[in-house]
Scaffold this active site. Structure first.
Site, PDB file in Angstrom:
ATOM      1  N   HIS A   1     -21.369   7.943   1.786  1.00  0.00           N
ATOM      2  CA  HIS A   1     -20.562   6.759   2.468  1.00  0.00           C
ATOM      3  C   HIS A   1     -18.902   6.579   1.611  1.00  0.00           C
ATOM      4  O   HIS A   1     -18.444   5.501   1.333  1.00  0.00           O
ATOM      5  CB  HIS A   1     -20.998   5.044   2.520  1.00  0.00           C
ATOM      6  N   CYS A   2     -18.546   8.160   1.429  1.00  0.00           N
ATOM      7  CA  CYS A   2     -17.435   8.089   0.321  1.00  0.00           C
ATOM      8  C   CYS A   2     -16.942   6.877  -0.802  1.00  0.00           C
ATOM      9  O   CYS A   2     -16.986   5.582  -1.191  1.00  0.00           O
ATOM     10  CB  CYS A   2     -15.726   7.736   1.517  1.00  0.00           C
ATOM     11  N   ALA A   3     -18.587   6.892  -0.934  1.00  0.00           N
ATOM     12  CA  ALA A   3     -18.150   5.431  -2.465  1.00  0.00           C
ATOM     13  C   ALA A   3     -19.330   6.216  -3.183  1.00  0.00           C
ATOM     14  O   ALA A   3     -20.393   5.437  -3.793  1.00  0.00           O
ATOM     15  CB  ALA A   3     -18.524   4.328  -1.882  1.00  0.00           C
TER      16      ALA A   3
END
EC number: 2.8.1.7
Length: 406
Positions: free
Chosen positions: A363-365
Protein backbone atom coordinates in the site's frame (compact mmCIF):
# COMPACT_ATOMS: atom_id res chain seq x y z
CA UNK A 1 -32.64 11.01 8.01
CA UNK A 2 -31.45 7.75 6.43
CA UNK A 3 -28.55 8.11 4.01
CA UNK A 4 -29.83 7.35 0.47
CA UNK A 5 -27.23 4.70 -0.35
CA UNK A 6 -29.29 2.99 -3.05
CA UNK A 7 -29.87 6.31 -4.79
CA UNK A 8 -26.16 7.03 -4.56
CA UNK A 9 -25.29 3.61 -5.98
CA UNK A 10 -27.56 4.25 -8.95
CA UNK A 11 -25.36 7.24 -9.84
CA UNK A 12 -22.29 4.99 -10.27
CA UNK A 13 -22.65 2.96 -13.47
CA UNK A 14 -19.73 0.64 -12.75
CA UNK A 15 -21.52 -0.70 -9.67
CA UNK A 16 -24.04 -2.35 -11.99
CA UNK A 17 -21.47 -4.68 -13.54
CA UNK A 18 -20.55 -8.23 -12.59
CA UNK A 19 -17.13 -9.73 -11.92
CA UNK A 20 -16.71 -13.48 -12.35
CA UNK A 21 -20.46 -13.81 -12.69
CA UNK A 22 -21.18 -12.05 -9.40
CA UNK A 23 -22.21 -8.48 -8.57
CA UNK A 24 -19.17 -6.27 -8.07
CA UNK A 25 -18.45 -5.40 -4.44
CA UNK A 26 -15.97 -2.57 -4.85
CA UNK A 27 -14.02 -2.22 -1.60
CA UNK A 28 -11.00 -0.39 -3.02
CA UNK A 29 -12.03 3.26 -2.97
CA UNK A 30 -9.02 4.29 -0.87
CA UNK A 31 -6.87 3.40 -3.88
CA UNK A 32 -9.22 5.16 -6.28
CA UNK A 33 -12.92 5.86 -5.96
CA UNK A 34 -15.46 5.14 -8.67
CA UNK A 35 -17.03 8.01 -10.61
CA UNK A 36 -20.70 9.04 -10.61
CA UNK A 37 -22.59 9.90 -13.78
CA UNK A 38 -22.46 13.55 -12.77
CA UNK A 39 -18.66 13.58 -13.03
CA UNK A 40 -18.53 11.46 -16.18
CA UNK A 41 -21.17 13.63 -17.86
CA UNK A 42 -19.54 16.93 -16.87
CA UNK A 43 -16.16 15.95 -18.27
CA UNK A 44 -17.73 14.44 -21.39
CA UNK A 45 -19.84 17.56 -22.00
CA UNK A 46 -16.73 19.73 -21.73
CA UNK A 47 -14.92 17.70 -24.39
CA UNK A 48 -18.02 17.50 -26.58
CA UNK A 49 -19.14 21.10 -26.43
CA UNK A 50 -16.68 23.36 -24.60
CA UNK A 51 -13.11 22.25 -25.14
CA UNK A 52 -10.38 24.74 -25.97
CA UNK A 53 -6.93 25.64 -24.69
CA UNK A 54 -7.20 27.96 -21.71
CA UNK A 55 -5.35 31.25 -21.11
CA UNK A 56 -4.72 34.01 -23.63
CA UNK A 57 -7.36 32.85 -26.11
CA UNK A 58 -9.58 35.66 -27.35
CA UNK A 59 -12.20 33.37 -28.86
CA UNK A 60 -15.35 32.32 -27.03
CA UNK A 61 -14.46 28.68 -26.35
CA UNK A 62 -11.09 29.59 -24.83
CA UNK A 63 -12.55 32.33 -22.67
CA UNK A 64 -15.33 30.07 -21.44
CA UNK A 65 -12.93 27.19 -20.70
CA UNK A 66 -10.65 29.53 -18.76
CA UNK A 67 -13.59 30.88 -16.77
CA UNK A 68 -14.82 27.35 -16.02
CA UNK A 69 -11.37 26.30 -14.81
CA UNK A 70 -11.01 29.31 -12.54
CA UNK A 71 -14.52 28.77 -11.19
CA UNK A 72 -13.44 25.30 -10.05
CA UNK A 73 -10.47 26.86 -8.27
CA UNK A 74 -12.93 29.09 -6.40
CA UNK A 75 -15.21 26.13 -5.73
CA UNK A 76 -12.35 24.03 -4.35
CA UNK A 77 -11.25 26.92 -2.13
CA UNK A 78 -14.74 27.03 -0.60
CA UNK A 79 -14.69 23.24 -0.22
CA UNK A 80 -11.69 23.38 2.12
CA UNK A 81 -12.44 26.91 3.39
CA UNK A 82 -9.30 28.54 2.06
CA UNK A 83 -9.14 32.29 2.53
CA UNK A 84 -8.66 32.87 -1.19
CA UNK A 85 -8.88 30.87 -4.40
CA UNK A 86 -5.38 32.15 -5.19
CA UNK A 87 -4.05 29.89 -2.42
CA UNK A 88 -4.88 26.82 -4.53
CA UNK A 89 -2.60 25.27 -7.15
CA UNK A 90 -3.89 22.66 -9.60
CA UNK A 91 -1.57 19.64 -9.52
CA UNK A 92 -1.74 16.10 -10.93
CA UNK A 93 -2.45 14.70 -7.49
CA UNK A 94 -1.20 14.46 -3.93
CA UNK A 95 2.19 13.10 -4.98
CA UNK A 96 2.91 16.01 -7.30
CA UNK A 97 1.67 18.50 -4.72
CA UNK A 98 4.10 17.23 -2.09
CA UNK A 99 6.95 17.16 -4.61
CA UNK A 100 6.13 20.74 -5.57
CA UNK A 101 6.48 21.85 -1.96
CA UNK A 102 9.70 19.87 -1.50
CA UNK A 103 11.27 21.25 -4.67
CA UNK A 104 10.08 24.84 -4.31
CA UNK A 105 9.66 25.74 -0.65
CA UNK A 106 12.03 23.01 0.50
CA UNK A 107 14.85 23.95 -1.84
CA UNK A 108 14.65 27.57 -0.69
CA UNK A 109 14.25 26.95 3.05
CA UNK A 110 15.97 23.72 4.08
CA UNK A 111 19.65 23.98 4.97
CA UNK A 112 22.33 21.54 6.11
CA UNK A 113 21.67 20.61 9.73
CA UNK A 114 17.93 21.33 9.55
CA UNK A 115 15.39 18.59 10.15
CA UNK A 116 11.98 17.53 8.88
CA UNK A 117 9.54 15.41 10.90
CA UNK A 118 7.29 12.74 9.36
CA UNK A 119 5.62 9.65 10.84
CA UNK A 120 6.03 5.91 10.48
CA UNK A 121 2.57 5.58 8.92
CA UNK A 122 3.17 7.84 5.93
CA UNK A 123 2.47 6.95 2.31
CA UNK A 124 5.62 6.87 0.21
CA UNK A 125 4.49 10.14 -1.38
CA UNK A 126 5.06 11.82 1.99
CA UNK A 127 8.35 10.04 2.66
CA UNK A 128 10.41 9.86 -0.52
CA UNK A 129 10.31 13.56 -1.53
CA UNK A 130 11.59 14.49 1.94
CA UNK A 131 14.28 11.80 1.83
CA UNK A 132 15.44 13.18 -1.50
CA UNK A 133 15.41 16.75 -0.20
CA UNK A 134 17.28 15.85 3.00
CA UNK A 135 19.90 13.92 1.06
CA UNK A 136 20.36 16.83 -1.33
CA UNK A 137 20.56 19.42 1.44
CA UNK A 138 22.31 17.54 4.22
CA UNK A 139 19.24 17.71 6.46
CA UNK A 140 17.85 15.09 8.83
CA UNK A 141 14.56 13.21 8.52
CA UNK A 142 13.00 12.41 11.90
CA UNK A 143 10.20 9.91 12.40
CA UNK A 144 7.29 9.77 14.86
CA UNK A 145 6.93 6.12 15.96
CA UNK A 146 3.71 4.14 16.42
CA UNK A 147 1.80 2.45 19.19
CA UNK A 148 0.75 -1.15 18.50
CA UNK A 149 -2.84 0.00 17.87
CA UNK A 150 -1.72 2.11 14.92
CA UNK A 151 -1.86 5.52 16.58
CA UNK A 152 1.12 7.83 16.82
CA UNK A 153 3.27 7.87 19.93
CA UNK A 154 2.59 11.54 20.47
CA UNK A 155 4.44 11.49 23.77
CA UNK A 156 7.64 11.32 21.69
CA UNK A 157 6.77 14.21 19.39
CA UNK A 158 7.92 17.12 21.55
CA UNK A 159 11.40 15.62 21.81
CA UNK A 160 11.68 15.42 18.02
CA UNK A 161 11.28 19.19 17.63
CA UNK A 162 14.16 21.59 18.14
CA UNK A 163 15.24 24.97 16.83
CA UNK A 164 16.37 23.39 13.53
CA UNK A 165 12.99 21.77 12.77
CA UNK A 166 11.66 23.38 9.62
CA UNK A 167 8.68 21.20 8.68
CA UNK A 168 6.19 18.71 10.06
CA UNK A 169 4.81 16.64 7.14
CA UNK A 170 1.98 14.45 8.38
CA UNK A 171 -0.90 12.47 6.97
CA UNK A 172 -4.39 13.53 8.00
CA UNK A 173 -5.66 9.94 7.76
CA UNK A 174 -3.50 6.84 7.29
CA UNK A 175 -4.15 5.08 3.99
CA UNK A 176 -3.50 1.71 5.65
CA UNK A 177 -4.71 1.99 9.23
CA UNK A 178 -7.44 4.61 8.91
CA UNK A 179 -5.93 6.47 11.87
CA UNK A 180 -7.00 10.11 11.97
CA UNK A 181 -4.16 12.07 13.47
CA UNK A 182 -4.81 14.83 16.06
CA UNK A 183 -3.74 17.66 13.80
CA UNK A 184 -4.68 20.62 16.03
CA UNK A 185 -2.37 19.45 18.82
CA UNK A 186 0.42 18.55 16.42
CA UNK A 187 0.19 21.83 14.53
CA UNK A 188 0.18 23.79 17.79
CA UNK A 189 3.41 22.07 18.82
CA UNK A 190 4.99 22.82 15.45
CA UNK A 191 4.05 26.48 15.85
CA UNK A 192 5.89 26.63 19.19
CA UNK A 193 9.06 25.78 17.30
CA UNK A 194 8.41 27.98 14.26
CA UNK A 195 8.03 24.98 11.96
CA UNK A 196 5.77 24.85 8.91
CA UNK A 197 3.16 22.10 8.56
CA UNK A 198 2.19 20.10 5.49
CA UNK A 199 -0.85 17.82 5.67
CA UNK A 200 -1.44 14.94 3.28
CA UNK A 201 -5.23 14.99 3.00
CA UNK A 202 -5.59 12.32 0.31
CA UNK A 203 -7.59 10.01 2.61
CA UNK A 204 -9.54 12.68 4.50
CA UNK A 205 -11.46 15.04 2.22
CA UNK A 206 -13.99 12.43 1.10
CA UNK A 207 -14.94 11.42 4.65
CA UNK A 208 -15.58 14.71 6.45
CA UNK A 209 -15.36 18.47 6.17
CA UNK A 210 -11.83 19.91 6.03
CA UNK A 211 -11.26 23.52 7.09
CA UNK A 212 -7.70 24.60 6.36
CA UNK A 213 -8.13 27.92 8.14
CA UNK A 214 -9.28 26.19 11.31
CA UNK A 215 -6.42 23.70 11.06
CA UNK A 216 -3.93 26.54 10.48
CA UNK A 217 -1.70 24.30 8.36
CA UNK A 218 0.64 25.87 5.83
CA UNK A 219 0.15 23.27 3.10
CA UNK A 220 -2.74 20.86 2.46
CA UNK A 221 -2.87 18.53 -0.52
CA UNK A 222 -5.37 16.02 -1.91
CA UNK A 223 -6.23 14.12 -5.09
CA UNK A 224 -9.40 14.27 -7.15
CA UNK A 225 -9.59 10.58 -8.03
CA UNK A 226 -10.12 9.53 -4.40
CA UNK A 227 -12.90 12.13 -4.13
CA UNK A 228 -15.00 10.48 -6.87
CA UNK A 229 -13.39 12.75 -9.45
CA UNK A 230 -11.08 12.12 -12.42
CA UNK A 231 -7.52 10.90 -12.33
CA UNK A 232 -4.66 13.28 -12.97
CA UNK A 233 -5.98 16.23 -10.99
CA UNK A 234 -5.52 17.40 -7.42
CA UNK A 235 -5.28 20.46 -5.23
CA UNK A 236 -2.36 21.95 -3.33
CA UNK A 237 -3.34 24.61 -0.80
CA UNK A 238 -0.63 26.97 0.41
CA UNK A 239 -1.11 29.97 2.67
CA UNK A 240 -1.06 32.99 0.39
CA UNK A 241 1.91 34.82 1.92
CA UNK A 242 3.96 31.64 1.77
CA UNK A 243 2.90 30.83 -1.79
CA UNK A 244 3.87 34.30 -3.02
CA UNK A 245 7.42 33.73 -1.72
CA UNK A 246 7.88 30.31 -3.34
CA UNK A 247 9.80 30.05 -6.64
CA UNK A 248 8.46 27.95 -9.51
CA UNK A 249 9.73 24.41 -9.81
CA UNK A 250 8.78 23.72 -13.44
CA UNK A 251 9.30 26.03 -16.38
CA UNK A 252 7.25 26.44 -19.53
CA UNK A 253 4.22 28.14 -20.92
CA UNK A 254 1.58 29.86 -18.79
CA UNK A 255 3.82 30.24 -15.72
CA UNK A 256 5.74 33.24 -17.04
CA UNK A 257 5.17 36.97 -17.23
CA UNK A 258 7.91 37.78 -19.74
CA UNK A 259 10.61 35.76 -21.51
CA UNK A 260 13.70 37.33 -23.07
CA UNK A 261 16.80 35.65 -24.46
CA UNK A 262 18.90 38.56 -23.22
CA UNK A 263 17.15 39.68 -20.04
CA UNK A 264 15.89 36.38 -18.70
CA UNK A 265 12.42 35.40 -17.56
CA UNK A 266 10.01 36.83 -15.05
CA UNK A 267 7.32 34.74 -13.43
CA UNK A 268 3.55 35.00 -13.36
CA UNK A 269 2.00 35.64 -9.97
CA UNK A 270 1.01 32.71 -7.79
CA UNK A 271 -0.73 30.31 -8.15
CA UNK A 272 -0.30 30.39 -11.93
CA UNK A 273 3.48 30.32 -11.84
CA UNK A 274 3.19 26.77 -10.48
CA UNK A 275 1.01 25.58 -13.37
CA UNK A 276 3.40 25.27 -16.30
CA UNK A 277 2.05 23.99 -19.59
CA UNK A 278 -1.44 23.10 -20.74
CA UNK A 279 -3.51 22.10 -17.70
CA UNK A 280 -5.76 19.06 -17.36
CA UNK A 281 -8.81 21.21 -17.97
CA UNK A 282 -11.18 18.29 -18.44
CA UNK A 283 -9.99 16.81 -15.15
CA UNK A 284 -10.49 20.15 -13.45
CA UNK A 285 -14.08 20.30 -14.73
CA UNK A 286 -14.63 16.76 -13.46
CA UNK A 287 -13.17 17.67 -10.07
CA UNK A 288 -15.65 20.52 -9.82
CA UNK A 289 -18.49 18.10 -10.55
CA UNK A 290 -17.19 15.71 -7.90
CA UNK A 291 -17.07 18.48 -5.30
CA UNK A 292 -20.61 19.45 -6.28
CA UNK A 293 -21.71 15.84 -5.89
CA UNK A 294 -20.37 15.20 -2.40
CA UNK A 295 -21.44 18.66 -1.27
CA UNK A 296 -24.99 18.03 -2.45
CA UNK A 297 -25.12 14.84 -0.39
CA UNK A 298 -23.54 16.55 2.63
CA UNK A 299 -20.15 15.49 3.95
CA UNK A 300 -21.56 15.24 7.48
CA UNK A 301 -24.20 12.77 6.27
CA UNK A 302 -21.65 10.85 4.25
CA UNK A 303 -19.38 10.64 7.29
CA UNK A 304 -22.16 9.47 9.59
CA UNK A 305 -23.17 6.71 7.18
CA UNK A 306 -19.60 5.57 6.63
CA UNK A 307 -18.92 5.47 10.37
CA UNK A 308 -22.00 3.31 10.93
CA UNK A 309 -20.83 0.97 8.17
CA UNK A 310 -17.29 0.93 9.58
CA UNK A 311 -18.50 -0.11 13.04
CA UNK A 312 -20.53 -2.91 11.51
CA UNK A 313 -17.63 -4.08 9.36
CA UNK A 314 -15.17 -4.18 12.27
CA UNK A 315 -17.65 -6.11 14.41
CA UNK A 316 -18.32 -8.67 11.68
CA UNK A 317 -14.71 -9.07 10.55
CA UNK A 318 -13.58 -9.69 14.12
CA UNK A 319 -15.61 -12.92 14.01
CA UNK A 320 -13.68 -14.36 11.05
CA UNK A 321 -11.42 -17.19 12.26
CA UNK A 322 -7.69 -16.46 12.30
CA UNK A 323 -8.02 -12.88 11.08
CA UNK A 324 -5.65 -10.11 12.19
CA UNK A 325 -7.02 -6.57 12.02
CA UNK A 326 -4.59 -3.65 11.99
CA UNK A 327 -5.31 -0.14 13.22
CA UNK A 328 -7.33 1.63 15.92
CA UNK A 329 -10.96 1.03 16.81
CA UNK A 330 -11.87 4.57 15.77
CA UNK A 331 -10.86 5.03 12.16
CA UNK A 332 -11.83 6.40 8.76
CA UNK A 333 -12.27 4.62 5.48
CA UNK A 334 -10.03 1.56 5.57
CA UNK A 335 -9.61 -1.82 7.25
CA UNK A 336 -6.27 -3.58 6.82
CA UNK A 337 -6.08 -7.26 7.69
CA UNK A 338 -4.34 -10.57 7.14
CA UNK A 339 -5.85 -14.04 7.25
CA UNK A 340 -3.74 -16.55 9.12
CA UNK A 341 -0.35 -17.00 7.51
CA UNK A 342 -1.72 -16.74 3.99
CA UNK A 343 -0.17 -14.10 1.77
CA UNK A 344 -2.36 -11.10 1.13
CA UNK A 345 -2.13 -11.66 -2.64
CA UNK A 346 -3.62 -15.14 -2.29
CA UNK A 347 -6.47 -13.89 -0.12
CA UNK A 348 -7.15 -11.02 -2.51
CA UNK A 349 -7.18 -13.39 -5.49
CA UNK A 350 -9.76 -15.63 -3.84
CA UNK A 351 -11.91 -12.61 -2.99
CA UNK A 352 -11.73 -11.48 -6.61
CA UNK A 353 -13.15 -14.86 -7.61
CA UNK A 354 -16.14 -13.96 -5.44
CA UNK A 355 -16.57 -10.57 -7.14
CA UNK A 356 -15.02 -8.65 -4.23
CA UNK A 357 -12.37 -6.02 -5.00
CA UNK A 358 -9.85 -5.28 -2.24
CA UNK A 359 -6.31 -3.93 -2.39
CA UNK A 360 -3.33 -6.15 -1.50
CA UNK A 361 0.36 -5.41 -1.04
CA UNK A 362 2.38 -2.87 0.90
CA UNK A 363 0.00 0.00 0.00
CA UNK A 364 2.92 2.36 -0.69
CA UNK A 365 3.74 2.14 3.02
CA UNK A 366 6.71 -0.21 3.22
CA UNK A 367 8.06 1.26 6.49
CA UNK A 368 4.68 0.55 8.09
CA UNK A 369 4.74 -3.04 6.81
CA UNK A 370 8.23 -3.42 8.28
CA UNK A 371 7.01 -2.09 11.63
CA UNK A 372 4.26 -4.73 11.73
CA UNK A 373 6.66 -7.39 10.49
CA UNK A 374 4.60 -8.41 7.47
CA UNK A 375 5.35 -8.20 3.73
CA UNK A 376 1.81 -7.20 2.80
CA UNK A 377 -1.75 -6.71 4.00
CA UNK A 378 -5.20 -6.90 2.49
CA UNK A 379 -7.14 -3.64 2.67
CA UNK A 380 -10.88 -3.18 2.35
CA UNK A 381 -12.00 0.41 2.06
CA UNK A 382 -15.50 1.67 2.69
CA UNK A 383 -17.06 4.51 0.73
CA UNK A 384 -20.45 6.16 0.67
CA UNK A 385 -21.73 3.69 -1.95
CA UNK A 386 -20.85 0.55 0.00
CA UNK A 387 -23.49 -1.45 1.86
CA UNK A 388 -23.97 -3.82 4.77
CA UNK A 389 -24.60 -6.59 2.25
CA UNK A 390 -21.17 -6.03 0.70
CA UNK A 391 -19.58 -6.25 4.13
CA UNK A 392 -21.44 -9.52 4.68
CA UNK A 393 -20.08 -10.84 1.38
CA UNK A 394 -16.54 -9.92 2.43
CA UNK A 395 -16.95 -11.70 5.76
CA UNK A 396 -18.47 -14.77 4.09
CA UNK A 397 -15.69 -14.80 1.50
CA UNK A 398 -12.95 -14.67 4.13
CA UNK A 399 -14.65 -17.37 6.18
CA UNK A 400 -14.81 -19.57 3.09
CA UNK A 401 -11.14 -18.92 2.28
CA UNK A 402 -10.21 -19.89 5.83
CA UNK A 403 -12.07 -23.19 5.43
CA UNK A 404 -10.48 -23.88 2.04
CA UNK A 405 -6.90 -22.99 2.93
CA UNK A 406 -6.93 -23.95 6.59
Amino acid sequence: MTFPVEKVRADFPILQREVNGLPLAYLDSAASAQKPNQVIDAESAFYRHGYAAVHRGIHTLSAQATESMENVRKQASRFINARSAEELVFVRGTTEGINLVANSWGTENIRAGDNIIISEMEHHANIVPWQMLCERKGAELRVIPLHPDGTLRLETLAALFDDRTRLLAITHVSNVLGTENPLPDMIALARQHGAKVLVDGAQAVMHHVVDVQALDCDFYVFSGHKLYGPTGIGILYVKEALLQEMPPWEGGGSMISTVSLTQGTTWAKAPWRFEAGTPNTGGIIGLGAAIDYVTSLGLDKIGDYEQMLMRYALEQLAQVPDITLYGPAQRLGVIAFNLGKHHAYDVGSFLDNYGIAVRTGHHCAMPLMAWYGVPAMCRASLAMYNTHEEVDRLVAGLTRIHRLLG
